[in-house]
Design a protein around this motif. Structure first.
Motif, short mmCIF file in Angstrom:
data_model
loop_
_atom_site.label_atom_id
_atom_site.label_comp_id
_atom_site.label_asym_id
_atom_site.label_seq_id
_atom_site.Cartn_x
_atom_site.Cartn_y
_atom_site.Cartn_z
N LYS A 34 0.86 -0.98 0.24
CA LYS A 34 0.05 -0.07 -0.29
C LYS A 34 1.25 1.41 0.07
O LYS A 34 1.46 1.55 1.00
CB LYS A 34 -0.64 -0.49 0.91
N GLY A 35 1.17 1.82 -1.20
CA GLY A 35 1.60 2.71 -1.11
C GLY A 35 1.45 3.93 -1.99
O GLY A 35 0.95 4.00 -2.96
N ILE A 36 2.07 5.21 -2.37
CA ILE A 36 1.82 6.23 -3.31
C ILE A 36 3.66 6.20 -3.37
O ILE A 36 4.16 6.16 -3.61
CB ILE A 36 2.03 7.21 -2.67
N TYR A 37 3.56 6.88 -5.15
CA TYR A 37 4.72 6.69 -5.98
C TYR A 37 4.68 8.23 -6.73
O TYR A 37 3.48 8.62 -7.12
CB TYR A 37 4.76 6.24 -6.88
N ILE A 38 5.54 9.26 -6.30
CA ILE A 38 5.37 10.77 -6.28
C ILE A 38 6.15 11.16 -7.10
O ILE A 38 8.16 10.61 -7.04
CB ILE A 38 5.79 11.15 -4.42
N VAL A 39 5.98 12.00 -8.13
CA VAL A 39 7.19 12.66 -9.45
C VAL A 39 7.11 14.33 -8.85
O VAL A 39 5.99 14.69 -8.90
CB VAL A 39 6.93 11.79 -10.88
#
Length: 543
Positions: A439-444
């Protein structure tokens, strides 16, 4: 002393930047030609050194600087502004009666520069009445006559204005054809021609180049009136025009197209328009705890604010406070030898020699040779950033070489060098990292941020957010920001990709000091994972 410079604030849509533009406006041709012969600079420097010594200085340095700037700003099909500036003069710093004195002048005649040298000594002697302890300078061996240049392949300032305008117009057209409603693009080009001489026996000639190509793309939903933006994913660099080549081999594999050592601005403009359209219908994030996968263009700002600034020694000592506060990373934590700044995965170093970085020089503005040193080793705080007159305060004998002034008319002081997170030692890709997240978020990319006066509690946003479920990207999300404190955040670092993913990010205009100065600095890292971080929804009301 001349009142140094005028400051023109030029607004540009790309990030809402207010640009400090120094010097007199000149033609583009004048940026290419002109300047002063090195032999003449040396002769003037000797005049300064002799005049200051005769007036009572025990130490003297002089910086003869020619600072060139070219900024091109566009919007859709229009060129909004083209600015060319040149600033040329000398700054003289002395120690007399154990105290610093400084003066600057743009009168670069023998009489004018000698007069400024005597004025600097007079200032030092006047200040000495209030000095409680004499200045202690770390020893620096003179290097004689040397030179250094940013290793550029193509001088961006020498590229014809028409070619650069055509380049930006193509970027804008690419975004508009892809569905953008509005687009701003810009080129910021800087050339610092700096000559440093000191009574230690150094005569150092440096030619420093920097380039930045930001943009902002906006898509409007005409039915609802809602709009979304996406900034460009370039990074400011210590390179020439070759950075804009957009080489295919520089592409980084991942959820979105990113570049390592070059940049395809037109391709990014198309992606920005497409991704901004997706943002309009993207799911709003559910607040809670997530594992965060942070790519380098995003993580570089977190490094800058939560590591770079708090490890500036003048902030630690309380000498720098009014401009963005002091630091939680106090001397007692460093002296303990066991302050766990981060997990054992975290190795952060300062380095003014990294090719392509904004902070790369041969020597700093005190004549100290550029080098690399550790700040955090295996998660433990081991050092700070310090200049010649500071290192004795941390029981060290050698300057770190991070002195800088943004103009000949500004006094040099401690500025952040390149501060970077070392990549992981084992082979580990972005794909591998995402696969290991449930459960996560990839941030750019960089977004809004906030950090407290001691660089401890903070909140960061970003440009693009991708939700991760059971090891897979399931789509873009919106309204994301994460909150933590510096020690908790860096101790949650559980994995770092290997050197194949290591990239530099940076900032062109890092402010500090009173009167305010700006500097350019890069931060390198590979994509990194931080576990169980608090994520908020920036649109939902609290309570």
């Amino acid at each position: 002393m001349d009142r140094r410079r005028f400051i023109k604030l030029a607004g540009v849509g790309a990030g809402g930047i207010a640009l400090p533009i120094y010097g007199a406006q000149v033609s583009a041709e004048q940026l290419i030609h002109g300047g002063m012969d090195v032999a003449r600079k040396k002769a003037l420097s000797d005049t300064v050194l002799n005049a200051a010594r005769k007036a009572g200085a025990s130490y003297t340095d002089v910086r003869i600087g020619r600072y060139l700037n070219q900024f091109l700003l566009t919007r859709e099909t229009n060129v909004e502004n083209i600015v060319n500036t040149e600033s040329f003069g000398a700054g003289i710093r002395v120690i007399a009666n154990g105290t610093w004195g400084f003066a600057a002048t743009n009168d670069l005649t023998e009489d004018g520069i000698a007069r400024a040298a005597r004025q600097a000594v007079a200032v030092a002697k006047a200040n000495a009445k209030y000095q409680t302890e004499p200045v202690q300078l770390a020893a620096v061996k003179g290097v004689g006559e040397v030179s250094w240049q940013t290793p550029i392949k193509k001088n961006a300032i020498e590229v014809p204005i028409s070619e650069k305008v055509d380049f930006l117009m193509n970027v804008n057209q690419s975004a508009l054809k892809a569905g953008a409603s509005f687009v701003n693009s810009a080129l910021y080009l800087v050339n610092e021609q700096k000559y440093f001489a000191s009574s230690d026996g150094s005569y150092i000639d440096q030619d420093v180049h920097r380039l930045w190509a930001p943009m902002e793309v906006t898509v409007v939903d005409k039915e609802s009136g809602q709009f979304k933006t996406r900034d460009g994913l370039s990074t400011p660099v210590g390179m020439g025009y070759e950075y804009l080549a957009g080489r295919e081999e520089d592409k980084i594999a991942g959820p979105t197209t990113l570049y390592k050592d070059s940049y395809d601005m037109a391709e990014d403009a198309v992606l920005a328009a497409e991704q901004a359209k997706v943002k309009l219908s993207a799911k709003s994030i559910d607040p809670g705890k997530y594992d965060l996968v942070l790519e380098p263009l995003h993580l570089r700002l977190t490094i800058h604010e939560s590591v770079g600034h708090p490890l500036e020694l003048d902030r630690v000592l309380g000498y720098e406070a009014n401009y963005a506060g002091t630091s939680f990373a106090t001397l007692d934590k460093w002296r303990s030898g066991k302050f766990q700044y981060g997990s054992d995965k975290v190795n952060i170093f300062a380095d003014r020699t990294q090719p392509g970085s904004l902070g790369a020089v041969g020597y700093d503005d005190e004549g100290v040779k550029a080098k690399r040193w550790d700040l955090i080793k295996d998660g433990v705080l081991v050092n700070y950033q310090a200049t010649r007159d500071q290192v004795h305060m941390i029981d060290q004998k050698e300057s770190h070489g991070c002195s800088y002034a943004d103009s000949w008319s500004s006094v040099q002081f401690q500025r952040m060098p390149n501060v970077s997170l070392a990549p992981g030692k084992d082979k580990y890709s972005v794909k591998d990292m995402i696969r290991d997240v449930e459960k996560g978020i990839y941030i750019v990319g960089r977004g809004s941020y906030s950090i407290d006066q001691q660089r401890y509690n903070f909140q960061f946003g970003g440009q693009l957010f991708y939700e991760i479920k059971n090891g897979e990207i399931v789509g873009q999300v919106e309204d994301v920001a994460y909150q933590s404190n510096t020690q908790e955040f860096w101790n949650s670092c559980s994995a770092i990709c290997d050197s194949s993913d290591y990239r530099l990010g940076g900032t062109f205009f890092d402010g500090k000091g009173q009167p305010s100065q700006v500097s350019a600095v890069s931060h390198g890292c590979a994509t990194s994972r931080f576990d169980d971080i608090n994520v908020i929804n920036t649109k939902r009301k609290i309570g």
